[in-house]
Design a protein around this motif. Sequence first.
Motif, PDB file in Angstrom:
ATOM      1  N   UNK A 133       1.128  -1.201  -0.258  1.00  8.27           N
ATOM      2  CA  UNK A 133      -0.309  -0.190  -0.101  1.00  8.27           C
ATOM      3  C   UNK A 133       1.062   0.861   0.309  1.00  8.27           C
ATOM      4  N   UNK A 134       1.764   1.803   0.933  1.00  2.31           N
ATOM      5  CA  UNK A 134       2.408   2.443   1.181  1.00  2.31           C
ATOM      6  C   UNK A 134       3.404   2.570  -1.162  1.00  2.31           C
ATOM      7  N   UNK A 135       3.681   1.413  -1.176  1.00  7.32           N
ATOM      8  CA  UNK A 135       4.826   1.484  -2.398  1.00  7.32           C
ATOM      9  C   UNK A 135       3.569   2.312  -3.645  1.00  7.32           C
ATOM     10  N   UNK A 136       1.878   1.927  -3.392  1.00  5.31           N
ATOM     11  CA  UNK A 136       1.246   2.039  -4.392  1.00  5.31           C
ATOM     12  C   UNK A 136       1.070   3.650  -4.399  1.00  5.31           C
ATOM     13  N   UNK A 137       1.004   3.303  -3.146  1.00  2.08           N
ATOM     14  CA  UNK A 137       0.415   5.087  -2.976  1.00  2.08           C
ATOM     15  C   UNK A 137       1.504   6.280  -3.087  1.00  2.08           C
ATOM     16  N   UNK A 138       3.475   5.576  -3.238  1.00  2.00           N
ATOM     17  CA  UNK A 138       4.202   6.607  -3.634  1.00  2.00           C
ATOM     18  C   UNK A 138       4.142   6.522  -4.935  1.00  2.00           C
ATOM     19  N   UNK A 139       3.806   5.671  -5.611  1.00  5.25           N
ATOM     20  CA  UNK A 139       4.296   5.378  -7.334  1.00  5.25           C
ATOM     21  C   UNK A 139       3.578   6.441  -7.907  1.00  5.25           C
ATOM     22  N   UNK A 140       1.781   6.232  -6.755  1.00  2.00           N
ATOM     23  CA  UNK A 140       1.245   7.073  -7.977  1.00  2.00           C
ATOM     24  C   UNK A 140       1.231   8.930  -7.182  1.00  2.00           C
ATOM     25  N   UNK A 141       1.941   9.647  -6.416  1.00 13.52           N
ATOM     26  CA  UNK A 141       2.430  10.362  -5.911  1.00 13.52           C
ATOM     27  C   UNK A 141       3.486  10.933  -7.039  1.00 13.52           C
ATOM     28  N   UNK A 142       4.433   9.793  -6.949  1.00 13.17           N
ATOM     29  CA  UNK A 142       5.217  10.752  -8.125  1.00 13.17           C
ATOM     30  C   UNK A 142       5.124  10.241 -10.328  1.00 13.17           C
ATOM     31  N   UNK A 143       3.485  10.405  -9.456  1.00 10.20           N
ATOM     32  CA  UNK A 143       2.840   9.948 -11.711  1.00 10.20           C
ATOM     33  C   UNK A 143       3.007   8.768 -11.972  1.00 10.20           C
ATOM     34  N   UNK A 144       3.017   8.005 -11.738  1.00 10.86           N
ATOM     35  CA  UNK A 144       3.544   7.083 -11.693  1.00 10.86           C
ATOM     36  C   UNK A 144       2.025   6.088 -11.847  1.00 10.86           C
ATOM     37  N   UNK A 145       1.799   4.817 -12.883  1.00 10.35           N
ATOM     38  CA  UNK A 145       0.695   4.388 -12.704  1.00 10.35           C
ATOM     39  C   UNK A 145       0.791   2.959 -12.173  1.00 10.35           C
ATOM     40  N   UNK A 146       0.203   2.001 -11.859  1.00 16.54           N
ATOM     41  CA  UNK A 146       0.285   0.432 -11.309  1.00 16.54           C
ATOM     42  C   UNK A 146      -0.664  -0.178 -11.536  1.00 16.54           C
ATOM     43  N   UNK A 147      -0.737  -1.363 -11.460  1.00 16.84           N
ATOM     44  CA  UNK A 147      -1.353  -2.816 -11.673  1.00 16.84           C
ATOM     45  C   UNK A 147      -0.934  -3.935 -10.599  1.00 16.84           C
ATOM     46  N   UNK A 148      -1.862  -4.506  -9.622  1.00 20.39           N
ATOM     47  CA  UNK A 148      -1.562  -4.869  -9.185  1.00 20.39           C
ATOM     48  C   UNK A 148      -2.214  -6.562  -9.586  1.00 20.39           C
ATOM     49  N   UNK A 149      -1.773  -7.043  -9.824  1.00 19.85           N
ATOM     50  CA  UNK A 149      -1.263  -8.742 -10.526  1.00 19.85           C
ATOM     51  C   UNK A 149      -0.898  -9.305  -9.789  1.00 19.85           C
ATOM     52  N   UNK A 150      -1.957 -10.770  -9.515  1.00 23.84           N
ATOM     53  CA  UNK A 150      -1.476 -11.927  -9.090  1.00 23.84           C
ATOM     54  C   UNK A 150      -1.632 -13.264 -10.093  1.00 23.84           C
ATOM     55  N   UNK A 151      -1.540 -13.939 -10.442  1.00 21.16           N
ATOM     56  CA  UNK A 151      -1.345 -14.752 -10.941  1.00 21.16           C
ATOM     57  C   UNK A 151      -1.667 -15.692 -10.136  1.00 21.16           C
ATOM     58  N   UNK A 152      -2.349 -16.715 -10.790  1.00 21.21           N
ATOM     59  CA  UNK A 152      -3.014 -18.213  -9.704  1.00 21.21           C
ATOM     60  C   UNK A 152      -2.933 -19.172 -10.284  1.00 21.21           C
TER      61      UNK A 152
END
Length: 200
Positions: A133-152
């Motif tokens: 959660x910290x990581x996603x928030x920080x990346x968002x603050x830096x203007x970067x996008x993410x996707x949480x992907x969990x291959x199963x």
Amino acid sequence: MDAELLLARERRSIREFSERPVPRELIAAALSIACTAPSGANRQPWRFVVIGDPTLKARLREAAEAEEREFYAHRATPEWLADLAPLGTDAQKSFLTTAPYVIVVFRESYGIAQDGGVLKNYYSPESVGIAVGFLIAALNRFGLATLTHTPSPMGFLSELCGRPKNEKAFVVLPVGYPADDCTVPDIGRLPESETIFWAI
């Protein structure tokens, strides 16, 4: 506070990334922030593997798509597939090769002492989840996008990333700038009246 709240509310998961290079220092700074997360008994059971090499990303995509094809064809229940339908997901995972970086987060299920003994980690899933959660928030603050992907399942990631047996893959995070023609599903969030309760 209003600016931070707006930034958080505008964060969206995306599946269409630009190939525009991402400064490595942004990734490093976001990871440093993630490592400040609280953890059970301060055991810090997160391990971050940053993949930028195109060949390794291609191997990751190939293995992930093989698992995803099996998931969509045989493992997912009809109810699960119905819930996924509005998101437009399928077994194709082009974001794993398009995004400039892919961060694979591992959870250390137990530690290993210098003498080879086992060190117990407390609340490791919760601790790693907070760090993500910290990581996603920080990346968002830096203007970067993410996707949480969990291959199963995600067992292939340990070998691919060269991680020891006491670590288990937790989540895969493609990171980059959104593609110019990026679209996101037209979905909303629950009203706060259904998710926030004050007991005062």
